[in-house]
Design a protein around this motif. Sequence first.
Motif, mmCIF file in Angstrom:
data_model
loop_
_atom_site.group_PDB
_atom_site.id
_atom_site.type_symbol
_atom_site.label_atom_id
_atom_site.label_comp_id
_atom_site.label_asym_id
_atom_site.label_seq_id
_atom_site.Cartn_x
_atom_site.Cartn_y
_atom_site.Cartn_z
ATOM 1 N N PRO A 296 57.548 -5.729 31.727
ATOM 2 C CA PRO A 296 57.570 -6.661 30.875
ATOM 3 C C PRO A 296 56.589 -7.542 29.974
ATOM 4 N N PHE A 297 57.269 -7.381 28.545
ATOM 5 C CA PHE A 297 56.531 -8.476 27.943
ATOM 6 C C PHE A 297 54.949 -8.363 26.823
ATOM 7 N N HIS A 298 54.667 -6.777 27.912
ATOM 8 C CA HIS A 298 53.458 -5.965 26.861
ATOM 9 C C HIS A 298 54.106 -4.988 26.058
ATOM 10 N N PRO A 299 53.179 -4.974 24.611
ATOM 11 C CA PRO A 299 53.957 -3.858 23.672
ATOM 12 C C PRO A 299 53.317 -2.610 23.997
ATOM 13 N N MET A 300 54.293 -1.439 23.975
ATOM 14 C CA MET A 300 54.288 -0.464 24.191
ATOM 15 C C MET A 300 54.647 0.487 23.018
ATOM 16 N N GLN A 301 53.411 1.859 23.010
ATOM 17 C CA GLN A 301 53.268 2.581 22.227
ATOM 18 C C GLN A 301 54.656 3.432 22.655
ATOM 19 N N THR A 302 55.677 4.029 21.921
ATOM 20 C CA THR A 302 56.056 5.276 21.682
ATOM 21 C C THR A 302 55.521 6.455 21.720
ATOM 22 N N VAL A 303 55.474 7.446 22.811
ATOM 23 C CA VAL A 303 54.955 8.638 22.619
ATOM 24 C C VAL A 303 55.525 9.027 22.894
ATOM 25 N N LEU A 304 56.360 10.418 21.311
ATOM 26 C CA LEU A 304 56.411 11.538 21.646
ATOM 27 C C LEU A 304 55.974 12.926 22.586
ATOM 28 N N MET A 305 56.447 13.742 22.942
ATOM 29 C CA MET A 305 56.193 15.162 23.877
ATOM 30 C C MET A 305 55.736 15.682 22.006
ATOM 31 N N GLN A 306 54.390 16.548 22.379
ATOM 32 C CA GLN A 306 53.826 17.810 21.381
ATOM 33 C C GLN A 306 54.919 18.022 20.561
ATOM 34 N N ARG A 307 56.100 18.702 21.517
ATOM 35 C CA ARG A 307 56.991 19.633 20.595
ATOM 36 C C ARG A 307 58.042 18.644 19.898
ATOM 37 N N ASP A 308 58.026 17.609 19.965
ATOM 38 C CA ASP A 308 59.481 16.798 19.646
ATOM 39 C C ASP A 308 58.134 16.513 18.634
ATOM 40 N N LEU A 309 57.433 16.040 18.504
ATOM 41 C CA LEU A 309 55.730 15.202 17.362
ATOM 42 C C LEU A 309 56.461 16.657 16.262
ATOM 43 N N VAL A 310 55.911 17.280 16.876
ATOM 44 C CA VAL A 310 56.034 18.476 15.894
ATOM 45 C C VAL A 310 57.233 19.012 15.095
ATOM 46 N N LEU A 311 58.606 18.685 15.458
ATOM 47 C CA LEU A 311 59.354 18.928 15.213
ATOM 48 C C LEU A 311 60.109 18.097 14.229
ATOM 49 N N GLN A 312 59.217 16.893 14.670
ATOM 50 C CA GLN A 312 59.377 15.838 13.525
ATOM 51 C C GLN A 312 58.631 15.312 11.871
#
Length: 221
Positions: free
Chosen positions: A45-61
Amino acid sequence: MSSFHKDINCDACGQQNIAGTRYACLVCHDYDLCENCHRRRNAHPFHPMQTVLMQRDLVLQYAGNGSCPEELTIYRCPYCNQDGFSLGMLLKHARALHHDCSQKVRCPACVTFRTGRYGTHLLDWSLAMHIENAHMRFGTDVELKYKLLQYAATSHYKEIATWNADSDGAKCTICSLALGQDAGLYQFLDCGHGFHRACIETWLRDRTDGATCPSCREPNV
């Protein structure tokens, strides 16, 4: 494209090769959570968390629409936890509001693209200094890795669900060998086609009919 985060495990439940979106802590060394543990919010809790998509989702988006890594508004500030920054916006934000912060943090861009030692390690200097020197110049690790994903999005290999940008699939059309996994070995021309750096430099140097792309014959200006 890869449907899991290879060699990255959840530090809460121990899930190996996290599937789906992962969440990387930006103030702890090499700390990641899977979707289920992050959803519970009692794991870290309370720590900043970077959202990291899978390669597939990063490419699609993103990677298939022609955007560049500097334009992606996907980064979170590790100091104040504000989300939705591009690299340029995050640089200005860090300079304006966190210039005197001495807390060691992870770089959200390095975390997202897993480039170099700072894909897992805390930075040795300020985030603003790191972004300016490591990510805001042409030919950086993040730019090259992102262009490799763009290459995957536009190549005929994109129809193969198991294709991974870091494994066999993408090939240098000059030598016909796989591009491999070291983004520092790639060079991309203005047309967007990628090659081994040594191959394309030799090709462009030796051409007598002008500097053109080996794949599409577009001029390299």
